[in-house]
Design a protein around this motif. Structure first.
Motif, PDB file in Angstrom:
ATOM      1  N   VAL A 107       2.260   1.527 -25.297  1.00 39.50           N
ATOM      2  CA  VAL A 107       3.525   1.037 -25.837  1.00 39.50           C
ATOM      3  C   VAL A 107       3.796   1.727 -27.173  1.00 39.50           C
ATOM      4  CG1 VAL A 107       4.674  -0.964 -26.843  1.00 39.50           C
ATOM      5  CG2 VAL A 107       3.480  -1.183 -24.672  1.00 39.50           C
ATOM      6  N   ARG A 108       2.736   1.857 -27.956  1.00 35.62           N
ATOM      7  CA  ARG A 108       2.899   2.494 -29.254  1.00 35.62           C
ATOM      8  C   ARG A 108       3.443   3.909 -29.119  1.00 35.62           C
ATOM      9  NH1 ARG A 108       1.998   5.356 -33.401  1.00 35.62           N
ATOM     10  NH2 ARG A 108       1.749   4.393 -35.441  1.00 35.62           N
ATOM     11  N   THR A 110       5.138   5.185 -26.693  1.00 36.51           N
ATOM     12  CA  THR A 110       6.526   5.154 -26.228  1.00 36.51           C
ATOM     13  C   THR A 110       7.458   4.948 -27.411  1.00 36.51           C
ATOM     14  OG1 THR A 110       5.862   4.180 -24.127  1.00 36.51           O
ATOM     15  CG2 THR A 110       8.169   3.971 -24.741  1.00 36.51           C
ATOM     16  N   LEU A 111       7.093   4.020 -28.256  1.00 35.00           N
ATOM     17  CA  LEU A 111       7.927   3.737 -29.422  1.00 35.00           C
ATOM     18  C   LEU A 111       7.974   4.931 -30.361  1.00 35.00           C
ATOM     19  CD1 LEU A 111       6.923   0.075 -30.286  1.00 35.00           C
ATOM     20  CD2 LEU A 111       9.069   0.871 -29.305  1.00 35.00           C
ATOM     21  N   ALA A 112       6.806   5.538 -30.575  1.00 37.38           N
ATOM     22  CA  ALA A 112       6.740   6.664 -31.501  1.00 37.38           C
ATOM     23  C   ALA A 112       7.582   7.836 -30.998  1.00 37.38           C
ATOM     24  CB  ALA A 112       5.289   7.082 -31.702  1.00 37.38           C
ATOM     25  N   ALA A 114      10.164   7.628 -29.006  1.00 40.43           N
ATOM     26  CA  ALA A 114      11.564   7.248 -29.115  1.00 40.43           C
ATOM     27  C   ALA A 114      12.049   7.457 -30.546  1.00 40.43           C
ATOM     28  CB  ALA A 114      11.739   5.791 -28.707  1.00 40.43           C
ATOM     29  N   LEU A 115      11.208   7.102 -31.474  1.00 42.76           N
ATOM     30  CA  LEU A 115      11.576   7.244 -32.875  1.00 42.76           C
ATOM     31  C   LEU A 115      11.778   8.711 -33.236  1.00 42.76           C
ATOM     32  CD1 LEU A 115      12.111   5.690 -35.410  1.00 42.76           C
ATOM     33  CD2 LEU A 115       9.685   5.774 -35.958  1.00 42.76           C
ATOM     34  N   CYS A 118      14.960   9.915 -31.888  1.00 38.00           N
ATOM     35  CA  CYS A 118      16.020   9.230 -32.601  1.00 38.00           C
ATOM     36  C   CYS A 118      16.285   9.947 -33.908  1.00 38.00           C
ATOM     37  CB  CYS A 118      15.562   7.810 -32.836  1.00 38.00           C
ATOM     38  SG  CYS A 118      16.807   6.727 -33.485  1.00 38.00           S
ATOM     39  N   ARG A 119      15.204  10.368 -34.571  1.00 35.20           N
ATOM     40  CA  ARG A 119      15.338  11.049 -35.858  1.00 35.20           C
ATOM     41  C   ARG A 119      15.937  12.432 -35.688  1.00 35.20           C
ATOM     42  NH1 ARG A 119       9.921   8.711 -38.191  1.00 35.20           N
ATOM     43  NH2 ARG A 119      10.792   7.045 -39.457  1.00 35.20           N
ATOM     44  N   CYS A 125      20.730   7.458 -29.588  1.00 34.96           N
ATOM     45  CA  CYS A 125      19.413   7.775 -29.094  1.00 34.96           C
ATOM     46  C   CYS A 125      19.174   7.021 -27.794  1.00 34.96           C
ATOM     47  CB  CYS A 125      18.355   7.341 -30.084  1.00 34.96           C
ATOM     48  SG  CYS A 125      19.003   7.045 -31.727  1.00 34.96           S
ATOM     49  N   ALA A 126      18.926   7.762 -26.743  1.00 39.64           N
ATOM     50  CA  ALA A 126      18.747   7.106 -25.447  1.00 39.64           C
ATOM     51  C   ALA A 126      17.313   6.638 -25.251  1.00 39.64           C
ATOM     52  CB  ALA A 126      19.167   8.043 -24.328  1.00 39.64           C
ATOM     53  N   VAL A 127      17.010   5.528 -25.850  1.00 37.49           N
ATOM     54  CA  VAL A 127      15.661   4.999 -25.784  1.00 37.49           C
ATOM     55  C   VAL A 127      15.362   4.446 -24.398  1.00 37.49           C
ATOM     56  CG1 VAL A 127      14.080   3.309 -26.699  1.00 37.49           C
ATOM     57  CG2 VAL A 127      15.695   4.432 -28.217  1.00 37.49           C
ATOM     58  N   VAL A 128      16.367   3.838 -23.831  1.00 37.65           N
ATOM     59  CA  VAL A 128      16.176   3.255 -22.513  1.00 37.65           C
ATOM     60  C   VAL A 128      15.663   4.299 -21.533  1.00 37.65           C
ATOM     61  CG1 VAL A 128      17.312   2.231 -20.525  1.00 37.65           C
ATOM     62  CG2 VAL A 128      17.901   1.469 -22.822  1.00 37.65           C
ATOM     63  N   LEU A 131      12.056   4.847 -22.033  1.00 36.95           N
ATOM     64  CA  LEU A 131      11.241   3.734 -21.569  1.00 36.95           C
ATOM     65  C   LEU A 131      11.128   3.761 -20.060  1.00 36.95           C
ATOM     66  CD1 LEU A 131      12.546   0.874 -23.839  1.00 36.95           C
ATOM     67  CD2 LEU A 131      10.550   2.329 -24.141  1.00 36.95           C
TER      68      LEU A 131
ATOM     69  N   LEU B  77      18.453  -0.987 -26.154  1.00 38.96           N
ATOM     70  CA  LEU B  77      18.813   0.154 -26.994  1.00 38.96           C
ATOM     71  C   LEU B  77      19.411   1.241 -26.135  1.00 38.96           C
ATOM     72  CD1 LEU B  77      15.544   0.435 -29.057  1.00 38.96           C
ATOM     73  CD2 LEU B  77      17.691  -0.618 -29.742  1.00 38.96           C
ATOM     74  N   GLN B  87      16.764   2.979 -35.100  1.00 40.07           N
ATOM     75  CA  GLN B  87      15.571   3.401 -35.837  1.00 40.07           C
ATOM     76  C   GLN B  87      14.868   2.228 -36.489  1.00 40.07           C
ATOM     77  OE1 GLN B  87      15.452   6.564 -38.606  1.00 40.07           O
ATOM     78  NE2 GLN B  87      16.768   7.908 -37.392  1.00 40.07           N
ATOM     79  N   ILE B  90      13.017   0.126 -33.971  1.00 39.79           N
ATOM     80  CA  ILE B  90      11.814   0.789 -33.483  1.00 39.79           C
ATOM     81  C   ILE B  90      10.732   0.765 -34.560  1.00 39.79           C
ATOM     82  CG2 ILE B  90      10.820   2.925 -32.616  1.00 39.79           C
ATOM     83  CD1 ILE B  90      13.518   3.658 -31.474  1.00 39.79           C
ATOM     84  N   LEU B  94       7.060  -0.794 -34.276  1.00 44.01           N
ATOM     85  CA  LEU B  94       5.874   0.037 -34.471  1.00 44.01           C
ATOM     86  C   LEU B  94       4.914  -0.638 -35.436  1.00 44.01           C
ATOM     87  CD1 LEU B  94       6.708   3.832 -34.731  1.00 44.01           C
ATOM     88  CD2 LEU B  94       4.939   2.733 -33.366  1.00 44.01           C
ATOM     89  N   VAL B  97       3.197  -3.368 -33.664  1.00 43.68           N
ATOM     90  CA  VAL B  97       2.198  -2.840 -32.755  1.00 43.68           C
ATOM     91  C   VAL B  97       0.945  -2.432 -33.528  1.00 43.68           C
ATOM     92  CG1 VAL B  97       1.633  -0.892 -31.260  1.00 43.68           C
ATOM     93  CG2 VAL B  97       3.753  -2.129 -30.920  1.00 43.68           C
TER      94      VAL B  97
END
Lengths: 141, 141
Positions: A107-108, A110-112, A114-115, A118-119, A125-128, A131, B77, B87, B90, B94, B97
């Motif tokens: 999970v971590r 995935t989040l990282a 996405a971030l 996003c940046r 940002c298409a996070v979905v 995921l 999102l 951001q 997320i 993070l 997490v």
DNA sequence: ATACACCTTACACCTACATGTAAGGTCAAG
DNA sequence: CTTGACCTTACATGTAGGTGTAAGGTGTAT
């Protein structure tokens, strides 16, 4: 209760020290997780300060997904238990913890990821999408 | 439903593939976590196979302590959200997490230590004593 | 054409983990 | 000697995350 006896804490003191409600402590007592070592003449619960540590262990274990039942089982282990059973229980719990660590790490990342994206992107940002693309092995408890 | 259409899965097929009950899928739909992409003439829910991945993400996140609300927020999102908010969310997750990872690692080492001693001693193993001695910083969600 | 496994909705119920409430007793400070 | 913050018990209520049940429609195999 302002008398600093430096060894016997009232329920309110323990609750404050560990950051939980006094009612929660009574609840834990009913559930067999943590009993006062003593009672005052008036029937007030009196705890020694080990209670705070124990309570913190309970909260930490709970925060990572163990149920109160699981935690009670861990806490109930003592010198009287046959070592075989104790070992087996601990081993089972260790396996669970390792699976949780793996999930959490997944999970971590995935989040990282996405971030990161996003940046990078000026726009949305298409996070979905991220995921949805992420995969992993099954875990259901 | 035995017609292998190779793109549209019924609720039962998705449920089986992801190892959850069909009723749980309907529940997730009510909760806004996962909607079928389509319905058959008869009103049967039809999912594409991305649904299984998504569902697996949900279960993994859940297994490590996220609530369905948290997970919905993550899943919601999309490109329309202002990037700043995305951001920030997320980043918050993070941090959570990472805190969970720390707690979990701590619990893990307590268990591992206990197991060590347990293996060492021929007789009973005082795990409780270990647990009581273990310390850590607060986390309560 | 009928059996049978599957699907539909709507609503009641369940467990875990507390939290709140009522009715009352305790105790140190003013 | 009363006030107000604490404590006691017992019981009711709340939230999250489902599970079960009733009453009925669907779809394919025999």
């Amino acid at each position: 209760m302002t008398t600093e006896n430096a060894e016997r804490l009232t329920i309110g003191e323990v609750a404050q020290a560990a950051g939980v409600a006094a009612t929660t402590l009574r609840y834990y007592e009913r559930e067999g997780l943590l009993s006062p070592t003593d009672r005052s003449r008036a029937g007030y619960r009196l705890y020694d300060d080990g209670a705070v540590e124990r309570l913190e262990f309970v909260r930490a274990a709970q925060a990572v997904g163990f149920t109160l039942d699981d935690i009670r089982a861990l806490l109930e282990l003592n010198g009287d238990s046959p070592c075989k059973e104790v070992q087996a229980l601990i081993e089972r719990r260790l396996t669970e913890v390792d699976e949780k660590l793996a999930d959490l790490t997944r999970v971590r990342s995935t989040l990282a990821d996405a971030l990161q994206r996003c940046r990078k992107s000026k726009k949305g940002c298409a996070v979905v999408a991220d995921l949805k693309r992420k995969r992993g092995k099954r875990r259901s408890k």
